[in-house]
Design a protein around this motif. Structure first.
Motif, short mmCIF file in Angstrom:
data_model
loop_
_atom_site.label_atom_id
_atom_site.label_comp_id
_atom_site.label_asym_id
_atom_site.label_seq_id
_atom_site.Cartn_x
_atom_site.Cartn_y
_atom_site.Cartn_z
N GLU A 20 43.11 45.58 42.72
CA GLU A 20 43.25 44.64 41.93
C GLU A 20 44.27 43.73 41.80
O GLU A 20 44.26 42.44 41.77
N ALA A 21 45.57 44.35 41.73
CA ALA A 21 46.75 43.62 41.90
C ALA A 21 46.91 42.63 42.96
O ALA A 21 47.25 41.48 43.11
N ILE A 22 46.49 43.34 44.26
CA ILE A 22 46.64 42.45 45.54
C ILE A 22 45.68 41.31 45.33
O ILE A 22 46.03 40.26 45.68
N ALA A 23 44.70 41.62 45.12
CA ALA A 23 43.43 40.52 45.16
C ALA A 23 43.99 39.41 44.19
O ALA A 23 43.72 38.19 44.42
N SER A 24 44.31 39.85 42.80
CA SER A 24 44.75 38.89 41.87
C SER A 24 45.86 38.02 42.20
O SER A 24 45.92 36.67 41.92
N LEU A 25 46.93 38.60 43.05
CA LEU A 25 48.18 37.89 43.47
C LEU A 25 47.70 36.80 44.56
O LEU A 25 48.29 35.57 44.51
N ALA A 26 46.65 37.33 45.35
CA ALA A 26 46.46 36.46 46.38
C ALA A 26 45.65 35.37 45.74
O ALA A 26 45.87 34.12 46.37
N THR A 27 44.63 35.40 44.88
CA THR A 27 43.91 34.21 44.36
C THR A 27 44.85 33.42 43.63
O THR A 27 44.94 32.17 43.65
N HIS A 28 46.14 33.87 42.93
CA HIS A 28 47.05 32.97 42.41
C HIS A 28 47.55 32.27 43.23
O HIS A 28 47.93 31.10 43.10
N HIS A 29 48.22 32.63 44.45
CA HIS A 29 48.88 31.94 45.42
C HIS A 29 48.01 31.00 46.15
O HIS A 29 48.46 30.00 46.66
N LEU A 38 46.72 34.46 52.26
CA LEU A 38 46.27 35.07 53.78
C LEU A 38 47.01 36.59 53.88
O LEU A 38 46.16 37.41 54.55
N LYS A 39 48.01 36.52 53.84
CA LYS A 39 48.79 37.58 54.08
C LYS A 39 48.33 38.65 53.32
O LYS A 39 48.32 39.97 53.64
N LEU A 40 48.22 38.63 51.77
CA LEU A 40 47.88 39.54 50.91
C LEU A 40 46.04 39.94 51.28
O LEU A 40 45.91 41.13 50.99
N TYR A 41 45.50 39.09 51.58
CA TYR A 41 44.03 39.38 51.94
C TYR A 41 43.87 40.10 53.07
O TYR A 41 42.98 41.13 53.38
N ARG A 42 44.94 39.97 54.24
CA ARG A 42 44.94 40.71 55.23
C ARG A 42 45.28 42.00 55.21
O ARG A 42 44.99 43.03 55.70
N ARG A 43 46.36 42.22 54.06
CA ARG A 43 46.58 43.62 53.77
C ARG A 43 45.51 44.27 52.98
O ARG A 43 45.39 45.48 53.38
N LEU A 44 44.57 43.73 52.25
CA LEU A 44 43.38 44.18 51.83
C LEU A 44 42.51 44.80 52.94
O LEU A 44 42.02 45.73 53.04
N LEU A 45 42.48 43.84 54.06
CA LEU A 45 41.59 44.05 55.20
C LEU A 45 42.02 45.67 55.75
O LEU A 45 41.19 46.52 56.36
#
Length: 540
Positions: A353-362, A372-379
């Motif tokens: 949740e924290a990673i996805a929310s920060l990715a959306t904010h950026h 893109l870096k954060l979403y790749r982290r989720l992948l």
């Protein structure tokens, strides 16, 4: 040396022979274990049931316990384990916020301020500190769309029956949420299907006073009644009897009383029980339950105080920090929400949740490379769904990595379900507009509307493309559909105002641009058009 070498070979062969024989025996035992008829000849049935329970093979665990109870109906260990296994099949984490339906919202008797100050009520988020609606889309409640789908994030708290019918939707159906209590009832009824002869326990014959004196049986029985059977009334009676036996000093039973009161809609009684539980023992769950009560009462600031007290007792706890971040996000305080999500990642760097929310904010803060870096982290963490690949495609597109964009959208289409396929085509349409292929964009928006005839943004974009193609009547029809489906969006009102002004219908243009400014007061183009129309009226 030759003699020694041959000895080594001989010893090696012997060792291999013993290893092969051992392997053969183990394989044989495992083979016989897999046969249902000889399972009890090798392993104790109760131990096997416990092993199945720990491995989350709940149906098999229930079957083994049932066979044990057929042999000995008074086997308390098998009875208790079967209760736990049945409970785990339908368990719902009560800490998470519930989706509010029409029954909960329109028939809520709790007094809430009708004209609360911005920032003190979830119904009136702070508008000055939020991301502009022209940059980041907003939900029906006026809050920016969150980066993580949670109950209540995409739907506001409607105040009229019409809004209640339009706004709340679940992830699996387009119908409005009728009642959260109905969800529990349906879930409890469906769980009885697993028992061919009816329910496992005849609740009407239970002596709660007897079980209250035996905590090892009372706790699994309560969880079974509360989660599996959805029998809140009898669960409340058992919890009350057990609390009395414990001389009102057991925090666990007080928490269960609070959960029952909350489920029954007695919010203030639930608040008293959770506060009393904190007096007997400070635990993270109790702070989360108490904060949930205040969120239900629309008192976000009090809920924040509860989270702060919890952090004093449990510094850096990810659950408490996540709760604070959610409330800040619901109030429209994006900077504070981002700060708390960053603190969550310092404690738990795999928090989705924290990673996805920060990715959306950026992403909406014009930093697609970081997103893109954060979403790749989720992948990398194993998240593999349609939404993630759509977001990866959009971030790659705005970061000018077009080859990656195409691959991500292709993967999103292959994974899309009926609920997400419309959003995938809509975002592909945006990609087509970005590369100048209006024909492909038109087809994509058409497909989005075909899969979801309530897609507000697709209707609006179709209207713009129809207008550019010279089909003004079709454009007016698309803008009208978009306004009816999404009254919270300002774009169709503004586009309709511009089109009406060019066609000479000044009165309709004035009404549309006025509505656009009511939804988004800081929209510069709407202000300019409004000033231009007012000058034309003054000239007349």
């Amino acid at each position: 040396m030759l003699f020694m070498f041959s000895l080594s070979i001989t010893n090696f062969v012997v060792i291999c022979h013993h290893f092969l024989s051992i392997t053969t025996r183990i394989t044989t035992i495992t083979f016989h274990t897999c046969l249902g008829g000889r399972i009890f000849e090798i392993m104790d049935p109760l131990f096997m049931a416990n092993s199945l329970f720990r491995r989350r093979r709940l149906d098999e665990c229930v079957q083994v316990c049932t066979e044990l109870l057929e042999k000995n109906p008074r086997d308390q260990a098998a009875w208790s384990l079967k209760l736990r296994a049945l409970t785990e099949q339908t368990y719902i984490d009560e800490v998470e916020y519930d989706e509010e339906g029409m029954a909960e919202v329109l028939m809520d008797e709790n007094a809430i301020a009708q004209v609360a100050r911005p920032g003190t009520s979830l119904a009136r988020p702070v508008t000055g500190s939020t991301t502009s609606q022209g940059v980041r889309p907003h939900s029906h409640a006026g809050r920016p769309v969150s980066g993580f789908a949670r109950p209540g994030t995409q739907s506001g708290r409607p105040s009229t029956m019409e809004q209640a019918l339009q706004t709340p939707r679940t992830a699996h159906t387009a119908r409005p949420v009728t009642s959260a209590s109905g969800r529990y009832t349906r879930l409890g009824t469906a769980s009885m299907v697993t028992e061919p002869g009816g329910p496992f326990i005849d609740v009407s014959k239970l002596n709660f006073a007897k079980y209250a004196n035996r905590p090892s049986l009372a706790k699994p029985l309560f969880m079974y009644l509360f989660h599996h059977e959805n029998d809140v009334k009898n669960a409340l009676a058992l919890a009350a009897a057990a609390t009395e036996v414990a001389k009102f000093s057991d925090w666990w039973w007080k928490v269960q009383l609070g959960k029952c009161y909350f489920r029954l809609g007695l919010i203030r009684d639930a608040e008293k029980q959770f506060k009393s539980a904190l007096g007997n023992g400070e635990f993270v769950d109790v702070f989360l339950y108490l904060a949930k009560v205040y969120v239900k009462l629309d008192q976000p600031n009090t809920a924040m105080d509860v989270f702060k007290k919890g952090l004093e007792r449990f510094p850096g706890n990810a659950h408490l920090l996540t709760g604070m971040a959610r409330i800040h996000e619901a109030l429209g305080e994006q900077e504070e929400s981002v700060s708390h999500y960053k603190q969550v990642l310092l404690t738990d760097n795999t928090n989705i949740e924290a990673i996805a929310s920060l990715a959306t904010h950026h992403f909406y803060d014009d930093q697609p490379e970081i997103a893109l870096k954060l979403y790749r982290r989720l992948l990398q963490m194993g998240v593999y769904n349609t939404e993630l690949f759509v977001n990866l495609g959009l971030c790659s597109f705005y970061a000018q990595q077009y080859d990656v964009t195409v691959n991500c959208f292709q993967r999103a289409l292959s994974l899309a379900s009926d609920d997400t396929i419309a959003d995938v085509w809509y975002n592909i349409g945006h990609f087509a507009l970005g590369i100048g292929d209006n024909g492909l964009a038109y087809q994509c928006f058409k497909l989005a509307v075909t899969h979801d005839n309530n897609h507000v943004e697709a209707y609006n974009n179709l209207g713009v493309l129809e207008w550019h193609n010279g089909r003004k009547e079709q454009a007016i029809s698309c803008f009208k559909s978009s306004k009816e489906v999404g009254p919270h969006c300002y774009e169709p009102h503004y586009n309709n105002a511009v089109l009406m002004e060019k066609m000479g219908d000044i009165q309709t243009s004035y009404q549309s641009v006025k509505r656009s400014m009511e939804i988004f007061p800081d929209h510069f183009d709407s202000k300019q058009l409004f000033r231009k129309i007012r000058e034309r009226f003054e000239a007349i």
